[in-house]
Scaffold this motif. Structure first.
Motif, PDB file in Angstrom:
ATOM      1  N   MET B   1       0.749  -1.548  -0.227  1.00 13.83           N
ATOM      2  CA  MET B   1      -0.165   0.278  -0.156  1.00 13.83           C
ATOM      3  C   MET B   1       1.306   1.342   0.203  1.00 13.83           C
ATOM      4  N   LEU B  50       2.441  18.170  -3.136  1.00 13.05           N
ATOM      5  CA  LEU B  50       1.722  17.642  -2.425  1.00 13.05           C
ATOM      6  C   LEU B  50       2.476  15.974  -2.450  1.00 13.05           C
ATOM      7  N   ILE B  68      -7.175   9.528   9.847  1.00 14.48           N
ATOM      8  CA  ILE B  68      -8.043  10.525   8.631  1.00 14.48           C
ATOM      9  C   ILE B  68      -8.462   9.121   8.211  1.00 14.48           C
ATOM     10  N   ASP B  69      -7.341   7.951   7.463  1.00 14.84           N
ATOM     11  CA  ASP B  69      -7.750   6.864   6.541  1.00 14.84           C
ATOM     12  C   ASP B  69      -8.443   6.045   6.687  1.00 14.84           C
TER      13      ASP B  69
ATOM     14  N   GLY C 164     -11.332  10.796   3.305  1.00 13.41           N
ATOM     15  CA  GLY C 164      -9.872  10.088   3.565  1.00 13.41           C
ATOM     16  C   GLY C 164      -8.920  11.154   4.179  1.00 13.41           C
ATOM     17  N   SER C 165      -7.738  10.935   3.173  1.00 11.94           N
ATOM     18  CA  SER C 165      -6.893  11.877   3.053  1.00 11.94           C
ATOM     19  C   SER C 165      -6.261  13.302   2.618  1.00 11.94           C
ATOM     20  N   PRO C 166      -6.692  14.826   3.066  1.00  5.87           N
ATOM     21  CA  PRO C 166      -6.744  15.721   2.324  1.00  5.87           C
ATOM     22  C   PRO C 166      -5.652  15.865   1.756  1.00  5.87           C
ATOM     23  N   VAL C 167      -4.061  15.175   1.275  1.00  2.00           N
ATOM     24  CA  VAL C 167      -3.119  15.407   0.408  1.00  2.00           C
ATOM     25  C   VAL C 167      -3.864  15.154  -0.913  1.00  2.00           C
ATOM     26  N   LYS C 168      -4.270  13.789  -0.900  1.00  4.44           N
ATOM     27  CA  LYS C 168      -5.025  12.631  -1.664  1.00  4.44           C
ATOM     28  C   LYS C 168      -5.721  13.278  -2.439  1.00  4.44           C
ATOM     29  N   LEU C 170      -6.661  16.864  -2.516  1.00  5.54           N
ATOM     30  CA  LEU C 170      -6.073  17.730  -2.869  1.00  5.54           C
ATOM     31  C   LEU C 170      -4.931  17.165  -4.663  1.00  5.54           C
ATOM     32  N   LEU C 171      -4.286  16.555  -4.320  1.00  6.07           N
ATOM     33  CA  LEU C 171      -3.678  15.475  -5.644  1.00  6.07           C
ATOM     34  C   LEU C 171      -4.497  16.127  -6.713  1.00  6.07           C
ATOM     35  N   MET C 172      -6.039  15.232  -6.472  1.00  2.96           N
ATOM     36  CA  MET C 172      -6.678  14.322  -7.132  1.00  2.96           C
ATOM     37  C   MET C 172      -7.310  15.619  -7.538  1.00  2.96           C
ATOM     38  N   PHE C 425      -6.506   4.607  -9.125  1.00  9.88           N
ATOM     39  CA  PHE C 425      -6.903   5.733  -8.234  1.00  9.88           C
ATOM     40  C   PHE C 425      -7.826   4.947  -6.863  1.00  9.88           C
ATOM     41  N   LYS C 427      -8.345   1.904  -6.095  1.00 11.95           N
ATOM     42  CA  LYS C 427      -7.423   0.964  -5.107  1.00 11.95           C
ATOM     43  C   LYS C 427      -5.903   1.996  -4.193  1.00 11.95           C
ATOM     44  N   MET C 428      -5.731   2.840  -4.889  1.00 13.98           N
ATOM     45  CA  MET C 428      -5.219   3.260  -3.444  1.00 13.98           C
ATOM     46  C   MET C 428      -6.133   4.469  -2.910  1.00 13.98           C
ATOM     47  N   ASP C 429      -7.329   4.174  -3.011  1.00 13.56           N
ATOM     48  CA  ASP C 429      -8.344   5.535  -2.590  1.00 13.56           C
ATOM     49  C   ASP C 429      -7.996   7.003  -2.006  1.00 13.56           C
ATOM     50  N   PHE C 430      -7.492   6.861  -3.881  1.00 14.17           N
ATOM     51  CA  PHE C 430      -7.237   8.689  -4.159  1.00 14.17           C
ATOM     52  C   PHE C 430      -8.901   8.611  -4.277  1.00 14.17           C
ATOM     53  N   TRP C 487      -8.122  19.894  13.498  1.00 17.60           N
ATOM     54  CA  TRP C 487      -6.023  18.787  13.558  1.00 17.60           C
ATOM     55  C   TRP C 487      -5.757  19.152  14.235  1.00 17.60           C
TER      56      TRP C 487
END
Lengths: 326, 164, 511
Positions: B1, B50, B68-69, C164-168, C170-172, C425, C427-430, C487
C-alpha cells in the motif's frame, strides 16, 4: 442527421473519389449523377451557422441538380478541425464547406495555432450571411455616442468593452477603435454573445460589441440596449437612426460572416456552377422567408467579390494580431 | 500500500516537473494579470509539493495517516488471475478502439461481446451468441434508425461490400 | 390578467391533443437521450429543429423543452445502476448513487432523484412564471468575480471535505485542474499542452474521461475477482422510505435554490450546480465520511439542483433573449426558426405561446414523475442481470458513450486509459469527486479569474470590494482553514495528555 464520419472513412472516400473521377470530363458533367456533394460545417450540429447551412442545403441541392447534398459537422478547435479537412479535400467540387470570417483568418494568422491552411489553400465560392458588428451600451449608460465613450476614456476613466472572445469580430473592432483614437480601452473577453449581452445589461462593463439580429434587436428596440456605433459602411436597415463609426470619425468596418469555400485548385467551371447555384438558392423566396424568420442577414457575393472582401479583412487584421494581448 | 502510494506520489512529482517546464514556455503574466502560464505553473508546483508531502507522510508518520484514512484490510493488489482479467478487458477495449474504423461497429462489437462473455463471463454458447448479436447488430440498428446517430461502418473492402 | 389566470389558460392549451402529444413525446425522448450514453440534449434538440418546422411554434417549443428537462431525469439511471453517467449533469450522482445501488438501495436512489427532480423542476418553472423579470434583472448583478469566487468555494468544499486523506484529495483536485488546462487557453487562445495535436485544442472530452474513470474503473475493480462471484447482493426496496424522505428534505430544498441561482447565470453549467449542491451537503453533514459510500443526500441534492437549473435557464432566455447554456441556445434556435424571437417583448407579444410553454413545463414535470416512479421497478431489474453478463454490456455502453461525444475513436482511447487510472486510484483510495469537479470547473474558473481582472483593469481589489465575491472567498478560506484548525486542536490535546508519545496516542484517539 449527424453524419460525423470517421477521418479514415472520409479519407478513403476522397481517395476513391480521386480515382473514380478522371480529370477530363469531370468538370463539364459536374455534379455527376449518383454523387454526393458534402458541405462541411466546422461547428457542432446546431451550433454556429449549422442551422442556416441545413436550411440552405435543400435549395442548393435543387439549384445545382445534385443527387444528394449532405451536411457533415466537423467541430473542434474553433473551426480549425473542419477547415483543415476542407482544405485537404479533393478540389473536385464534391467537398465544400463553411469558412466563417474573421474566425478563419485570425486562426491562420495566429502562429501558435499552427494552422495548415490560409487563403491560398482555399477557393472562395460565395458569401452567404454578413452580420454587422455594433457597439452597444445599456439603456442607463451615460454614453450616447462614440465620442462620449472615447472622451471618457481619454479623461482617464476605466472603459471596458466586452466581446465574445479573443480575436472575435468585436475584439477586432475594439482594437481598431483603440488604435485610431489612441484612447485606452480595456477588452473583456466573454464566452459568447449571450455572455456579452449579460455583461452589458448588468453594468459589469462600460460597453459591448454584439451582432445585429435576433434577440439583440429586441433589446435595442425595448431601450435596454443602446447602439452607439455600427461598424458598417452603410446605415443598418433595421436601425436607420444608429450612426456608423465612420460617421463619427472612425472608419472601422467589422462584421461576422459565413462564407462558403472549397479546397484550392478547383476548376473555374465547377466554381461557376456552384456559386451560380448558391445564388439562386439564396434568392429563392421560400428560403428567404425562412432565413428572415431565423434572423439571418443573407448577403450573396460572387467568388471574386468574396476574394476581395476576404483580402480586405485580412489586410485590416494583420496589424491587429500584435495588439491582441493588450 | 505504502509503496504503491510512494510510487504514485513520485509519478505526480515527475508530472509536476513536466508541467512546470511546459508552463515556463507560456506567458506567465500579462499587464492585467495571470496569463496562460500562470495556472499551470502553480498547479505543477503544488503537484510537486503535495507529492512530497504524501511521501513524507508515508515515511515518517505511519499511524497518523491511518487516523484519517480508514483503510480496508483486504489485500490491495490482485493475484495473477485478477491481473490477467483486468489486462484482458483493457486490451480488448483498446483493440476495439483501434479496429473499429476498419471493421466497423457491428463486427468489432460482436467480437468484443462474444469473446468477453465466453471467456470472462463463462456463459453458455447460445446465450453468448444471442447477447452478442443483439449487442452489435441490434444496438447498431437502434442507434442508426431511431436516433439518427451514425456508428462507424467498415472501411475495409471485403466488409463494406457486404454492407457492414 | 393575473399570472394565475394566464397560467390557467396556458394549462388549458397544453391539454389540446397536439400540444399534449408533443409534450409527452418530448419528455419520453429526453428521458431516452438521458439514458443513452454520450448524446446530450443540445445535439438531440439540434437534430429535431428541422422536424419542428412543420409544427406550430408552441408545439415545437413544448417538445424541445421537454427533451431539455427530460434528459436530466434519464441521466440519473445509468449513473446509479452502472456508475456510468450519460450526461455531465448526473456525474456527481454516480458517486453516492452507485454505492447505494451496490447496497441494494438503487430503488430509493432513483426514487429520490425523481422526486427531487420533480420538486426542483417545478419550483424552477414557478420562478419563471411568477418572477421572471425580477430574477433575470437580479442575476445580471452577478459578474465574473462572483462567479469565480463561487467556483473557488465549490472546489474548496469538495476537495477539503472529501473523505480520506486531504493530501490525496488535493492531489486529485489538482490533477483535474491540470487536465482542464489542456487545450486552447480560455482567454488568450494560446494552445497549452496540446503537443501540436489539433484534436487536443478543445481539451480532452470531460464525459469520456468520467465514463472511463467511473464506469470502466468500477468494472476493473470488480473483475479482479472471478466474475461469477461478483453479483449485486440484492435489489432491495423500490421506493424511498420515510427516513430517506426526511434525510432528503433539506438537500432537496437547498438543491432547488442552488440550481435555480446558477440557472440564471449565463455560462454556468448544470454540472456545476450539481457539484455545488453536493459540496454543500457534504459540508453540512454531521458525519461527512458517509459521503461516497451511499449517502442519499448526495443523490437528492444534486439531482434536484440540475433540474432546477434547467428550468431556471428559461428565465434569462424568455426575458432577455440570453441563452445561458448550449442546450437552451438550441431551444432559442428552435424558437427563432419558428418565427418567435425571445427577448423583452416576448411576454407582451406572444402571451399565448409563453404561457402555454410555461404550463407545459409544469405538466411535463408531472408526466416525468409519473413515468419515473413506477419505472424505477423496471430499471432496477437491470441489477438482476448476472454481473457476468452485465459487465460486458456496461463495457459496450462505455465505448459507445465515449465515441458519441464527438463521433471520434480518439475518445474511446481516452475512456479506456482513464478507466485504467480510475481503477488504480480507486485501489489506492484517491477520491474521485475532487478530480471530476475540478476537471469540469477548472477552465471556467480560470476564464472568470481572467475576466474579473480584465473588467477591473488588473486591480485585485475586485475580489474584496464586491461584497458577494468577498463572502464567497471568505467561505472558501474558512472551509480550507477549519480542518487544519481542528486537526491542530486534536494534536495539541494529544500532546498535552502524553507529551512524549504524541504520535502513538493520536493513532488510538479517533476523534
Amino acid at each position: 442527421m449527424i453524419k460525423n464520419k470517421l477521418k479514415l472513412g472520409v479519407a478513403a472516400v476522397s481517395i476513391a473519389g480521386l480515382l473514380l473521377n478522371a480529370p477530363s470530363a469531370s468538370a463539364a458533367t459536374f455534379p455527376a449523377k449518383g454523387k454526393t456533394i458534402t458541405i462541411i460545417v466546422p461547428y457542432d450540429a446546431g451550433g454556429g451557422g449549422d442551422i442556416g447551412a441545413r436550411m440552405l442545403a435543400p435549395y442548393f441541392k435543387a439549384a445545382i441538380g445534385a443527387t444528394n447534398v449532405e451536411i457533415v459537422n466537423k467541430p473542434g478547435a474553433g473551426s480549425q478541425v473542419g477547415i483543415s479537412a476542407l482544405a485537404a479535400a479533393a478540389p473536385d467540387g464534391y467537398t465544400i464547406g463553411f469558412t466563417h470570417l474573421p474566425a478563419t483568418i485570425t486562426t491562420y494568422l495566429d502562429p501558435t495555432r499552427a494552422a495548415t491552411y490560409n487563403l491560398s489553400k482555399l477557393t472562395p465560392l460565395s458569401m452567404m450571411v454578413v452580420v454587422p458588428t455594433m457597439l452597444v451600451v445599456r439603456g442607463e449608460s451615460k454614453y450616447t455616442s462614440l465620442k462620449d465613450l472615447l472622451a471618457d476614456a481619454a479623461a482617464g476613466s476605466k472603459v471596458t468593452i466586452s466581446d465574445s472572445g479573443i480575436l472575435s469580430d468585436g475584439h477586432l473592432a475594439t482594437l481598431q477603435l483603440q488604435q485610431q483614437s489612441g484612447a485606452k480601452l480595456q477588452a473583456v473577453h466573454s464566452t459568447g454573445g449571450a455572455a456579452t449581452t449579460a455583461d452589458v445589461l448588468g453594468g459589469q462593463v462600460s460597453a459591448g460589441t454584439l451582432n445585429v439580429g435576433g434577440a439583440t434587436n429586441e433589446l435595442v428596440k425595448s431601450g435596454k440596449l443602446r447602439i452607439i456605433a455600427m461598424f458598417s459602411k452603410t446605415k443598418d436597415k433595421t436601425f436607420p437612426t444608429a450612426k456608423t463609426a465612420k460617421e463619427q470619425g472612425y472608419p472601422i468596418y467589422c462584421s461576422t460572416s459565413r462564407a462558403i469555400s472549397g479546397p484550392a485548385g478547383m476548376s473555374n467551371t465547377v466554381v461557376n456552377k456552384i456559386s451560380t447555384a448558391l445564388r439562386s438558392a439564396m434568392a429563392n423566396p421560400e428560403f428567404m422567408a425562412k432565413a428572415n424568420a431565423a434572423g439571418l442577414y443573407i448577403q450573396f457575393m460572387w467568388p471574386n467579390q468574396l476574394q476581395a472582401y476576404w483580402l480586405d479583412m485580412q489586410t485590416a487584421t494583420i496589424p491587429l494580431m500584435a495588439l491582441k494581448n493588450s | 500500500m505504502k509503496r504503491a502510494e510512494n510510487i504514485t506520489a513520485s509519478i505526480f512529482m515527475v508530472l509536476g516537473i513536466f508541467v512546470i517546464k511546459g508552463a515556463m514556455s507560456l506567458i506567465y503574466m500579462t499587464d492585467i494579470g495571470p496569463g496562460p502560464g500562470f495556472f499551470p505553473l502553480w498547479l505543477g508546483v503544488l503537484l510537486l509539493f503535495l507529492g512530497l508531502i504524501l511521501i513524507l507522510q508515508n515515511t515518517f508518520s505511519k499511524k497518523k495517516v491511518a487516523v484519517i484514512d480508514s483503510e480496508p484490510t483486504e489485500p490491495m493488489w490482485p493475484g495473477i488471475g485478477g491481473a490477467i482479467r483486468v489486462g484482458i478487458v483493457i486490451f480488448s477495449l483498446l483493440a476495439v478502439s483501434f479496429f473499429i474504423t476498419y471493421i466497423g461497429f457491428r463486427v468489432s462489437m460482436f467480437l468484443l461481446v462474444f469473446s468477453l462473455l465466453y471467456t470472462l463471463g463463462r456463459q453458455k454458447i447460445l446465450m453468448t451468441l444471442a447477447i452478442s448479436l443483439s449487442g452489435s447488430f441490434g444496438v447498431y440498428f437502434i442507434f442508426t434508425h431511431f436516433l439518427s446517430v451514425e456508428l462507424p461502418v467498415a472501411s475495409v473492402h471485403w466488409l463494406s461490400v457486404v454492407g457492414l | 390578467m393575473s399570472t394565475l389566470n394566464l397560467l390557467f389558460h396556458g394549462t388549458q392549451a397544453v391539454f389540446q391533443p397536439m400540444n399534449l402529444l408533443f409534450l409527452v413525446l418530448g419528455c419520453v425522448l429526453g428521458q431516452a437521450i438521458g439514458v443513452l450514453p454520450g448524446i446530450g440534449s443540445a445535439a438531440a434538440i439540434a437534430l429535431l429543429i428541422p422536424v419542428t418546422l412543420n409544427l406550430s411554434a408552441t408545439a415545437s417549443v413544448i417538445m424541445l423543452a421537454g427533451i431539455f428537462y427530460g434528459t436530466n431525469y434519464g441521466g440519473t439511471i445509468t449513473s446509479v445502476l452502472m456508475n456510468t453517467p450519460g450526461e455531465s449533469a448526473s456525474v456527481v450522482t454516480a458517486i453516492d448513487g452507485y454505492q447505494m445501488a451496490k447496497k441494494g438501495r438503487g430503488g430509493p436512489a432513483l426514487g429520490i432523484a425523481a422526486i427531487g427532480s420533480f420538486i426542483g423542476g417545478t419550483v424552477g418553472t414557478l420562478g419563471l412564471a411568477f418572477g421572471a423579470q425580477w430574477f433575470s434583472n437580479t442575476a445580471l448583478k452577478i459578474g465574473a468575480s462572483e462567479y469565480f469566487a463561487l467556483m473557488v468555494f465549490a472546489v474548496a468544499l469538495v476537495t477539503v471535505l472529501a473523505t480520506g486523506s486531504p493530501v490525496k484529495a488535493l492531489l486529485m483536485g489538482i490533477l483535474g485542474l491540470l487536465i482542464g488546462t489542456i487545450g486552447i487557453d480560455p482567454d488568450l487562445g494560446i494552445p497549452r499542452f496540446t503537443f501540436g495535436q489539433i484534436k487536443l485544442y478543445d481539451g480532452i472530452a470531460f464525459i469520456a474521461i468520467v465514463i472511463g474513470f467511473f464506469g470502466l474503473g468500477e468494472i476493473l475493480v470488480n473483475i479482479e475477482r472471478k466474475v461469477q462471484d461478483t453479483i449485486y447482493t440484492q435489489v432491495g426496496s423500490v421506493l424511498p422510505n420515510k427516513q430517506d424522505l426526511r434525510d432528503s428534505a433539506g438537500p432537496i430544498a437547498r438543491g432547488t435554490v442552488i440550481g435555480f441561482i446558477l440557472g440564471l447565470i449565463p455560462g454556468a453549467t448544470s454540472a456545476i450546480a450539481s457539484f455545488l449542491s453536493y459540496g454543500v451537503e457534504v459540508s453540512r453533514a454531521k458525519d461527512p465520511s458517509r459521503f461516497g459510500k451511499g449517502a442519499i443526500e448526495g443523490v437528492a441534492g444534486p439531482e434536484t439542483a440540475n433540474n432546477s437549473f434547467v428550468n431556471a435557464n428559461f428565465i434569462p432566455l424568455f426575458t432577455l433573449g440570453i441563452p445561458g447554456t448550449a442546450s437552451i441556445a438550441m431551444i432559442m434556435s428552435g424558437m427563432m426558426s419558428n418565427g418567435i424571437v425571445p427577448g423583452p417583448f416576448l411576454f407582451r407579444d406572444n402571451p399565448a405561446f409563453v404561457w402555454t410553454v410555461i404550463a407545459s413545463m409544469l405538466v411535463g414535470q408531472v408526466i416525468l414523475l409519473i413515468f419515473n416512479l413506477p419505472m424505477v421497478r423496471v430499471w432496477i431489474l437491470l441489477l438482476k442481470i448476472p454481473y457476468s453478463i452485465l459487465f460486458v454490456l456496461i463495457l459496450e455502453f462505455t465505448l459507445i458513450g465515449a465515441y458519441a461525444v464527438a463521433f471520434d475513436t480518439f475518445n474511446m482511447y481516452v475512456m479506456t486509459i482513464s478507466g485504467f487510472f480510475g481503477y488504480l486510484f480507486k485501489k489506492m483510495d484517491f477520491p474521485a469527486a475532487p478530480f471530476v469537479l475540478t476537471l469540469v470547473i477548472g477552465p471556467l474558473m480560470e476564464k472568470n479569474l481572467r475576466k474579473s481582472l480584465e473588467i477591473s483593469g488588473g486591480e485585485f481589489a475586485v475580489f474584496y470590494q464586491r461584497p458577494l465575491t468577498l463572502i464567497l472567498l471568505l467561505g472558501a478560506a474558512l472551509t480550507i482553514i477549519w480542518p487544519i484548525f481542528k486537526w491542530f486542536k486534536i494534536y495539541v490535546k494529544n500532546s498535552k495528555e502524553s507529551p512524549r508519545k504524541a504520535k502513538g496516542a493520536s493513532s488510538s484517539d479517533r476523534v
